[in-house]
Design an enzyme around this catalytic site. Structure first.
Site, PDB file in Angstrom:
ATOM      1  CB  THR A  47      43.765  23.072  55.535  1.00 53.04           C
ATOM      2  OG1 THR A  47      45.082  23.049  56.071  1.00 53.04           O
ATOM      3  CG2 THR A  47      43.360  24.524  55.407  1.00 53.04           C
TER       4      THR A  47
ATOM      5  NE  ARG B 166      45.888  13.897  49.953  1.00 52.75           N
ATOM      6  CZ  ARG B 166      45.780  14.973  50.727  1.00 52.75           C
ATOM      7  NH1 ARG B 166      45.240  16.069  50.250  1.00 52.75           N
ATOM      8  NH2 ARG B 166      46.192  14.940  51.977  1.00 52.75           N
TER       9      ARG B 166
ATOM     10  N   GLY C 201      40.259  21.798  51.159  1.00 53.95           N
ATOM     11  CA  GLY C 201      41.342  22.778  51.190  1.00 53.95           C
ATOM     12  C   GLY C 201      41.523  23.452  49.840  1.00 53.95           C
TER      13      GLY C 201
ATOM     14  NE  ARG D  39      67.906   8.989  75.121  1.00 52.24           N
ATOM     15  CZ  ARG D  39      67.281   7.826  75.283  1.00 52.24           C
ATOM     16  NH1 ARG D  39      65.963   7.796  75.382  1.00 52.24           N
ATOM     17  NH2 ARG D  39      67.964   6.715  75.358  1.00 52.24           N
TER      18      ARG D  39
ATOM     19  CG  ASP E 140      48.905  21.709  56.636  1.00 49.02           C
ATOM     20  OD1 ASP E 140      48.945  20.927  57.592  1.00 49.02           O
ATOM     21  OD2 ASP E 140      49.343  21.425  55.507  1.00 49.02           O
TER      22      ASP E 140
ATOM     23  CD  GLN F 106      50.869  16.515  63.690  1.00 45.55           C
ATOM     24  OE1 GLN F 106      51.184  17.686  63.708  1.00 45.55           O
ATOM     25  NE2 GLN F 106      51.464  15.634  62.907  1.00 45.55           N
TER      26      GLN F 106
ATOM     27  N   GLY G  16      42.739  15.871  52.453  1.00 42.73           N
ATOM     28  CA  GLY G  16      43.027  15.208  53.733  1.00 42.73           C
ATOM     29  C   GLY G  16      41.900  15.455  54.728  1.00 42.73           C
TER      30      GLY G  16
HETATM   31  N1  LIG Z   1      44.107  23.315  40.533  1.00 37.81           N
HETATM   32  C1  LIG Z   1      43.282  22.262  40.595  1.00 37.81           C
HETATM   33  N2  LIG Z   1      42.312  22.094  39.668  1.00 37.81           N
HETATM   34  C2  LIG Z   1      41.481  21.031  39.737  1.00 37.81           C
HETATM   35  N3  LIG Z   1      41.526  20.086  40.676  1.00 37.81           N
HETATM   36  C3  LIG Z   1      42.446  20.224  41.614  1.00 37.81           C
HETATM   37  C4  LIG Z   1      43.379  21.306  41.634  1.00 37.81           C
HETATM   38  N4  LIG Z   1      44.184  21.150  42.702  1.00 37.81           N
HETATM   39  C5  LIG Z   1      43.757  20.041  43.306  1.00 37.81           C
HETATM   40  N5  LIG Z   1      42.729  19.484  42.670  1.00 37.81           N
HETATM   41  C6  LIG Z   1      42.002  18.278  43.035  1.00 37.81           C
HETATM   42  O1  LIG Z   1      41.423  18.425  44.327  1.00 37.81           O
HETATM   43  C7  LIG Z   1      41.880  17.362  45.181  1.00 37.81           C
HETATM   44  C8  LIG Z   1      41.973  17.850  46.588  1.00 37.81           C
HETATM   45  O2  LIG Z   1      43.112  18.700  46.701  1.00 37.81           O
HETATM   46  P1  LIG Z   1      44.229  18.343  47.784  1.00 37.81           P
HETATM   47  O3  LIG Z   1      44.553  16.891  47.645  1.00 37.81           O
HETATM   48  O4  LIG Z   1      45.311  19.344  47.695  1.00 37.81           O
HETATM   49  O5  LIG Z   1      43.409  18.540  49.126  1.00 37.81           O
HETATM   50  P2  LIG Z   1      42.925  19.886  49.749  1.00 37.81           P
HETATM   51  O6  LIG Z   1      41.497  20.045  49.444  1.00 37.81           O
HETATM   52  O7  LIG Z   1      43.828  21.012  49.305  1.00 37.81           O
HETATM   53  O8  LIG Z   1      43.126  19.576  51.259  1.00 37.81           O
HETATM   54  P3  LIG Z   1      44.551  19.408  52.023  1.00 37.81           P
HETATM   55  O9  LIG Z   1      45.647  19.594  51.012  1.00 37.81           O
HETATM   56  O10 LIG Z   1      44.514  20.458  53.060  1.00 37.81           O
HETATM   57  O11 LIG Z   1      44.507  18.037  52.566  1.00 37.81           O
HETATM   58  C9  LIG Z   1      43.241  16.979  44.585  1.00 37.81           C
HETATM   59  O12 LIG Z   1      43.640  15.699  44.981  1.00 37.81           O
HETATM   60  C10 LIG Z   1      42.973  17.105  43.104  1.00 37.81           C
HETATM   61  O13 LIG Z   1      42.377  15.952  42.589  1.00 37.81           O
HETATM   62  O1  LIG Z   2      46.972  12.194  54.370  1.00 35.40           O
HETATM   63  P1  LIG Z   2      48.057  12.322  53.351  1.00 35.40           P
HETATM   64  O2  LIG Z   2      47.556  12.131  51.964  1.00 35.40           O
HETATM   65  O3  LIG Z   2      49.223  11.485  53.708  1.00 35.40           O
HETATM   66  O4  LIG Z   2      48.520  13.846  53.354  1.00 35.40           O
HETATM   67  C1  LIG Z   2      49.352  14.418  54.280  1.00 35.40           C
HETATM   68  C2  LIG Z   2      49.330  15.909  54.042  1.00 35.40           C
HETATM   69  O5  LIG Z   2      48.056  16.427  54.315  1.00 35.40           O
HETATM   70  C3  LIG Z   2      48.146  17.470  55.276  1.00 35.40           C
HETATM   71  O6  LIG Z   2      47.860  16.904  56.531  1.00 35.40           O
HETATM   72  C4  LIG Z   2      47.122  18.536  55.000  1.00 35.40           C
HETATM   73  O7  LIG Z   2      47.317  19.079  53.744  1.00 35.40           O
HETATM   74  C5  LIG Z   2      49.605  17.938  55.187  1.00 35.40           C
HETATM   75  O8  LIG Z   2      50.055  18.553  56.370  1.00 35.40           O
HETATM   76  C6  LIG Z   2      50.315  16.646  54.875  1.00 35.40           C
HETATM   77  O9  LIG Z   2      51.487  16.852  54.135  1.00 35.40           O
HETATM   78 MG   LIG Z   3      45.968  20.805  49.324  1.00 36.30          MG
END
Ligand SMILES: Nc1ncnc2c1ncn2[C@@H]1O[C@H](COP(=O)(O)OP(=O)(O)OP(=O)(O)O)[C@@H](O)[C@H]1O
Ligand SMILES: O=P(O)(O)OC[C@H]1O[C@](O)(CO)[C@@H](O)[C@@H]1O
Ligand SMILES: [Mg+2]
Length: 341
Positions: A125, A73, A102, A162, A127, A273, A10
């Site tokens: 992140t 992602r 993240g 409210r 979060d 946000q 994200g």
């Molecule tokens: N354990 C894992 N091993 C390999 N690839 C992963 C793993 N977990 C996640 N990924 C890949 O990395 C991408 C990014 O992870 P994710 O979508 O959770 O975002 P993030 O980097 O954690 O950021 P956020 O969740 O805060 O938005 C995932 O969509 C997935 O393709």
């Molecule tokens: O942008 P997307 O794929 O809808 O993801 C939303 C998620 O990403 C975050 O903003 C960050 O991991 C979470 O708080 C939320 O659940």
């Molecule tokens: Mg994540």
């Protein structure tokens, strides 16, 4: 040294400040460093979608929301994994990659690094749930946006007498809810770390109302009532196959209204946000991360990432950010709960 930069997962305010910090530090402090931007996270890497990143590309971008590189992602292991990434790095003569993301992004980066690829990381992140770092950029901005929104919800709530329910982000942790709720003077803060009953929630609503207040309830999207087994999800799955959250506020509002007799409205703040200009704090943190990550590339500290400890930028292994989320401790919840009701 040719360094590729990608943003994955994200988006959040501050990503562009990291990119600018890295490029400016690399180009001004070293003669033999150049950068390429990798588009849309791991997707652009496996598709060899890269372009030169020089000073003109990063000019004035630290105040700009989102990411100039785009994000996704996409899972690199579904598109050729280590072999494909190695091939693209050779084709594009990329020596190293800076992965800004993240827990998921860093998990992917760790797996690639374990296979010998030259990757370092920058934690990201909204979060604020990464355990390796005290703060991530984007969080401060998200809290500011959520607080301003709640200040507004309170005035309209007051006019109508409210109860207002404000839903904020926070998939696994309640940091945004805790900070914005405390800043806005919420009468209850509902977070994923603590299951809560409708009776307890309505108790806080009733007691705020009894003091003549229009109750404000803040709820993180990942919150669960004590009767729920999973977080509320009605929006299908994301690109990585996880349930998309959002809507718990809309579920709670009619129940609160029915049980307390107080007219109740819910607002989901959602991606507002994550959008728009980063706060000054986030710009500074992100710029410092960007500058520091260039150092760890040149020191060849593969498998490591920059992190914030107190006010210092430090270097930690990817493992430190994985496997364990930084949740809201019970003591922080208890402290906030003194002000509920
Ligand atoms: N354990 C894992 N091993 C390999 N690839 C992963 C793993 N977990 C996640 N990924 C890949 O990395 C991408 C990014 O992870 P994710 O979508 O959770 O975002 P993030 O980097 O954690 O950021 P956020 O969740 O805060 O938005 C995932 O969509 C997935 O393709
Ligand atoms: O942008 P997307 O794929 O809808 O993801 C939303 C998620 O990403 C975050 O903003 C960050 O991991 C979470 O708080 C939320 O659940
Ligand atoms: Mg994540």
């Amino acid at each position: 040294m040719k360094i590729g930069i990608l943003t994955s997962g994200g988006d959040c305010p501050g990503l562009n400040a990291v990119i600018r910090g890295a490029v400016l530090k690399g180009l001004t402090q070293h003669d033999d460093v150049e950068f390429v931007g990798i588009k849309n996270g791991w997707k652009g890497l496996v598709e060899a979608d890269v372009y030169p990143l020089g000073r003109p590309q990063v000019m004035g971008i630290s105040k700009q929301g989102g990411t100039i590189l785009g994000t996704s992602r996409t899972n690199p292991f579904e598109y050729g994994g280590v072999e494909r990434v190695r091939e693209v790095m050779a084709e594009t003569e990329m020596d190293a990659i800076v992965a800004i993301g993240g827990e998921g992004t860093l998990a992917a980066a760790k797996r690639l690094t374990d296979e010998g690829l030259q990757i370092v990381g920058v934690p990201k992140t909204v979060d604020n749930d990464l355990s390796a770092t005290d703060y991530t950029f984007g969080f401060d901005t998200a809290v500011q946006i959520a607080t301003e929104a709640m200040d507004r919800l309170r005035t309209t709530g007051d006019s109508h007498g409210r109860c207002m329910v404000a839903e904020v982000m926070g998939r696994h942790v309640g940091w945004i809810a805790l900070h914005s709720g405390m800043a806005a003077g919420a009468h209850a803060i509902l977070i994923p770390e603590r299951k809560t009953s409708m009776d307890e929630i309505c108790g806080w609503v009733d007691s705020a109302r009894a003091r003549g207040r229009s109750p404000l309830i803040v709820v993180a999207e990942g919150f669960q009532l004590d009767t729920m087994n999973d977080a509320h999800s009605e929006r299908g799955l994301d690109a990585f196959g996880r349930p998309r959250l959002g809507g718990i506020g809309d579920q709670l509002a009619p129940e609160i209204e029915e049980r307390t007799g107080i007219e109740t409205r819910a607002t989901t703040l959602g991606h507002i946000q994550r959008g728009g200009t980063p706060s000054a704090y986030d710009r500074v943190l992100a710029t410092r991360y960007g500058m520091a990550v260039v150092d760890i590339v040149l020191e060849e500290q593969w498998g490591k990432m920059v992190a914030l400890r107190g006010t210092q930028i430090v270097t930690v292994p990817f493992e430190d950010a994985l496997g364990r989320l930084k949740t809201v401790p019970q003591s922080r919840y208890d402290e906030a709960a003194i002000l509920f009701g």
